[in-house]
Design a protein around this motif. Structure first.
Motif: not given
Length: 265
Positions: A151-161
């Motif tokens: 979930q942490l990686l999803e949050v980081i990549t989501a905001y990057l995208a």
């Protein structure tokens, strides 16, 4: 991250901040070793005491905040964090619900100080432990004690995208069904907070025959008036119910209200 920054080729700046916590959520981030290597060329880790030595030089495109507000200095410092952060995400039960240290909210903190310290002359603390959202606006809350690395990686990549993170809002019961775990309440009569707890742990405890104890906080479908009688049916008395609600997410509004109601009878 905005379109202007992307066009200029500037890497988004990431900051990780610590307040009152055990550091477990920050260690979950450091545990993402391979994934962090893949992100290293796309993100500048600009401020993170656990990983890099760098002065606080905002602005930051994304701030990850770990820990609860427990001192006057915390309450002041979190205002600065919000001011230098374009997006602010809170990590874990401490940051989203006050953490286990919020047990102080039900007692006299002065008594705790006297029991722990020979002299409290240099102890400056608040009477309560509160989540970050009680002090500043928060863009996203990532639940758990500790948080889930996926979930942490999803949050980081989501905001990057430039999109909204896609994390589950349903209860742990859905995760039990997905992994084929028999319901321990139905099969064995074991009290379990799974029906009212936010998904994210993969239903780890029920998979090993133990009732969920709510480490990811209340789910969006929480219905405590209907749920508490089920805990009593499965053998819990009033003290048991209060204790199971007052763990990592004790100050989450739903858990807090239900535990206080139980105390009042």
């Amino acid at each position: 991250m905005g379109d202007e920054e992307r066009e200029n080729g500037r890497r988004p700046r990431l900051a990780v901040w610590k307040f009152a916590s055990c550091d477990g959520c920050q260690l979950t981030l450091l545990d993402c070793e391979d994934e962090l290597l893949a992100l290293s060329g796309k993100v500048e880790v600009a401020f993170f005491h656990e990983a890099v030595t760098a002065p606080d030089e905002g602005m930051y495109d994304l701030s990850l905040v770990d820990g609860s507000i427990t001192t006057p200095d915390d309450a002041e410092r979190v205002q600065h964090v919000r001011a230098v952060s374009r997006r602010l995400v809170t990590l874990g039960a401490c940051a989203t619900a006050g953490g286990i240290q919020a047990l102080r909210n039900y007692a006299d903190v002065a008594e705790f100080r006297a029991a722990v310290y020979a002299s409290d002359a240099y102890i400056d603390t608040l009477a309560t432990s509160t989540p970050i959202s009680a002090h500043v606006p928060v863009d996203f809350e990532l639940r758990g004690c500790p948080i889930d690395r996926g979930q942490l990686l999803e949050v980081i990549t989501a905001y990057l995208a430039g999109r909204t993170p896609d994390t589950p809002a349903h209860s742990v019961c859905f995760e039990c069904k997905r992994r084929g775990t028999p319901c321990i309440v139905v099969a064995r009569g074991v009290p379990c907070l799974g029906p009212v707890t936010h998904a994210g742990c993969g239903a780890l405890c029920p998979a090993y025959g133990r009732g969920c104890y709510g480490c990811f906080g209340p789910s969006n479908s929480t219905k405590f008036p209907a749920f508490i009688p089920l805990l009593r049916r499965d053998g819990m008395n009033t003290l048991d119910v209060v204790r199971v609600l007052r763990t990592f997410n004790t100050a989450a509004p739903e858990f807090d209200a239900a535990s206080r109601k139980e105390e009042l009878g």
